[in-house]
Write a protein that holds these residues in place. Sequence first.
Motif, mmCIF file in Angstrom:
data_model
loop_
_atom_site.group_PDB
_atom_site.id
_atom_site.type_symbol
_atom_site.label_atom_id
_atom_site.label_comp_id
_atom_site.label_asym_id
_atom_site.label_seq_id
_atom_site.Cartn_x
_atom_site.Cartn_y
_atom_site.Cartn_z
ATOM 1 N N TYR A 98 81.797 99.429 12.406
ATOM 2 C CA TYR A 98 82.151 99.462 13.481
ATOM 3 C C TYR A 98 82.858 100.782 14.663
ATOM 4 O O TYR A 98 83.532 100.802 12.935
ATOM 5 C CB TYR A 98 83.603 97.871 13.634
ATOM 6 C CG TYR A 98 82.601 96.510 13.234
ATOM 7 C CD1 TYR A 98 81.466 96.220 14.358
ATOM 8 C CD2 TYR A 98 83.213 95.822 12.526
ATOM 9 C CE1 TYR A 98 80.693 94.725 14.308
ATOM 10 C CE2 TYR A 98 82.543 94.168 12.227
ATOM 11 C CZ TYR A 98 81.301 93.675 13.874
ATOM 12 O OH TYR A 98 81.167 93.352 13.050
ATOM 13 N N LEU B 218 86.181 99.761 19.793
ATOM 14 C CA LEU B 218 86.609 98.794 20.866
ATOM 15 C C LEU B 218 85.942 99.783 22.110
ATOM 16 O O LEU B 218 85.483 99.656 23.159
ATOM 17 C CB LEU B 218 87.741 97.897 21.104
ATOM 18 C CG LEU B 218 87.090 96.647 20.429
ATOM 19 C CD1 LEU B 218 88.490 95.797 20.112
ATOM 20 C CD2 LEU B 218 85.719 95.837 20.567
ATOM 21 N N THR C 125 80.368 102.158 27.199
ATOM 22 C CA THR C 125 79.786 101.090 27.220
ATOM 23 C C THR C 125 78.202 100.764 26.650
ATOM 24 O O THR C 125 77.645 102.069 26.374
ATOM 25 C CB THR C 125 79.264 100.195 29.437
ATOM 26 O OG1 THR C 125 78.958 101.361 29.609
ATOM 27 C CG2 THR C 125 81.102 100.830 29.986
ATOM 28 N N ALA D 118 87.589 97.247 30.500
ATOM 29 C CA ALA D 118 87.370 96.774 28.815
ATOM 30 C C ALA D 118 87.025 95.368 28.030
ATOM 31 O O ALA D 118 86.978 95.604 27.224
ATOM 32 C CB ALA D 118 88.838 97.962 27.966
ATOM 33 N N ARG D 119 88.758 95.076 28.712
ATOM 34 C CA ARG D 119 88.446 93.313 28.079
ATOM 35 C C ARG D 119 87.511 92.671 28.264
ATOM 36 O O ARG D 119 86.884 91.832 27.476
ATOM 37 C CB ARG D 119 89.843 92.497 29.576
ATOM 38 C CG ARG D 119 89.944 91.046 28.548
ATOM 39 C CD ARG D 119 90.803 91.407 27.404
ATOM 40 N NE ARG D 119 91.684 91.575 27.213
ATOM 41 C CZ ARG D 119 92.983 92.242 26.557
ATOM 42 N NH1 ARG D 119 92.507 91.181 24.876
ATOM 43 N NH2 ARG D 119 93.972 92.088 26.044
ATOM 44 N N HIS E 178 84.965 93.652 28.642
ATOM 45 C CA HIS E 178 83.515 94.106 28.205
ATOM 46 C C HIS E 178 83.482 94.404 26.236
ATOM 47 O O HIS E 178 82.603 94.023 25.707
ATOM 48 C CB HIS E 178 82.862 95.938 27.592
ATOM 49 C CG HIS E 178 82.010 96.694 27.092
ATOM 50 N ND1 HIS E 178 81.946 96.866 26.282
ATOM 51 C CD2 HIS E 178 80.855 96.868 28.058
ATOM 52 C CE1 HIS E 178 81.083 97.748 25.897
ATOM 53 N NE2 HIS E 178 79.739 97.419 26.895
ATOM 54 N N ASN E 179 84.785 94.491 25.834
ATOM 55 C CA ASN E 179 84.846 94.214 24.802
ATOM 56 C C ASN E 179 84.719 92.333 24.650
ATOM 57 O O ASN E 179 84.561 91.932 22.640
ATOM 58 C CB ASN E 179 86.293 94.356 24.400
ATOM 59 C CG ASN E 179 86.547 95.123 25.030
ATOM 60 O OD1 ASN E 179 85.852 96.774 24.053
ATOM 61 N ND2 ASN E 179 88.223 96.189 24.346
ATOM 62 N N THR E 180 84.777 91.545 25.679
ATOM 63 C CA THR E 180 84.706 89.733 24.988
ATOM 64 C C THR E 180 83.497 89.705 24.909
ATOM 65 O O THR E 180 83.146 88.817 23.904
ATOM 66 C CB THR E 180 84.576 89.213 26.644
ATOM 67 O OG1 THR E 180 86.652 89.893 26.071
ATOM 68 C CG2 THR E 180 85.050 87.885 26.267
ATOM 69 N N GLY F 297 81.361 93.359 22.485
ATOM 70 C CA GLY F 297 81.863 94.364 21.418
ATOM 71 C C GLY F 297 82.141 95.824 21.525
ATOM 72 O O GLY F 297 81.514 96.391 22.859
ATOM 73 N N SER F 298 82.261 96.728 20.874
ATOM 74 C CA SER F 298 82.230 98.309 20.794
ATOM 75 C C SER F 298 80.168 98.796 20.522
ATOM 76 O O SER F 298 79.535 98.027 20.201
ATOM 77 C CB SER F 298 82.986 98.919 19.557
ATOM 78 O OG SER F 298 82.036 98.518 17.881
#
Length: 389
Positions: free
Chosen positions: A68, A71, A101, A261-262, A264-266, A269-270
């Motif tokens: 991983y 994030l 992204t 970012a919130r 995209h992370n939801t 993920g990374s």
Amino acid sequence: MPLTITTQPPLYSTAGAVARIAAASRRTQQPQSRGDLVSLAMGEPDFDTPEKVTEAAAASLRSGRTHYSPLLGEAPLREALAAKLSVTAGAPASAADVLITQGGTAGLSASILGIVDPGDKVVIPDPTYSLYGDLVAMAGGTVVPVPLGPDLHWDLDRLADALTDAKLFVFCNPVNPTGIVHSREELEALAELLDGTPTLVISDEAYADLDYTGRPFTSAISVDGLRERTVHCQTFSKSYAMTGWRVGYLWGPTSLVQAAARVHNTFNGSVNTVVQDAALAAVEHCAADVARMRAAYEERRDIMRDALATIPGLTLSTPEGAFYQFPRYDLDLPSVEVVAALRSHGVAVRPGSEFGACGENHLRLSYAASPDSIAEGVRRLADGLAALR
């Protein structure tokens, strides 16, 4: 006994966002070239990814970089991009405000969904890249399309009226589908229109390296009055011929990038580590490759334009950037019907209506294809249009 057929409601229901996208979307899937079809529809470079990029990816895999990623993205890539953005913006850009992204699409999605609430007014040019309207519909916002001027640049008077009470203005530069490039003067005029307002801006600059105007490209983030309200969206797909790698990035005001970012992370993920290592190699080592491909696109633009100029009934645009021609045709037929007819003649293009109501009676052709494909595709286009007369 007669057969009785009863209609039952669907067993499952889907989210309202799905219905909103379906109702609003103009996007259509277009094919790649194959034996019997020349595709001038795909906005995809026909070049292979530069060798240094693929070598960096292979080295990353061999070294075990398969876990991983953070994030927000790998620190070396974010720092390299911040240095590049600082030059573009003419002001310091912090790596803390860079988000890596899953391609440009995920960056646009995260930024729009991080800004737009249900009922918010979002202004977009018409015609423009159709993903913007789909994402606004997904968020529950209201799209306000603004017709362009006769030269396919912004009509600033209409834009000024539309921007009143707008939450967001989304545009691309250079422009898909028209191929025009917005000048510093236009962007400064936009900054004046927004002065004293809370309206935010998303500037999609996917084709920034493909500018043939002879003047320096002007990014929105280099303009005072826009920089502090703009989310800058980028991708490695076009400049570096990395469409299948799915990597892009955002930069902008801290609160807006954190919101993106919130989201995209939801959703995503990374981004995978190997792709980020490859992207870092692109930033650090592939400027010559970008220049080589840009020169080739400029030559292909001229090949396509010269060929199209021989076809009766077409009014040609003047592409200044990206890799698209957006000719207007004089047939009294919807563009989706023209495109369907052209397919039967062995050439695929995109209907202008896909990019907005004002794109009707236009076709979008990509000169990211090879010179031979361009020549053959335009020949088939000419045959197809002649058959429709």
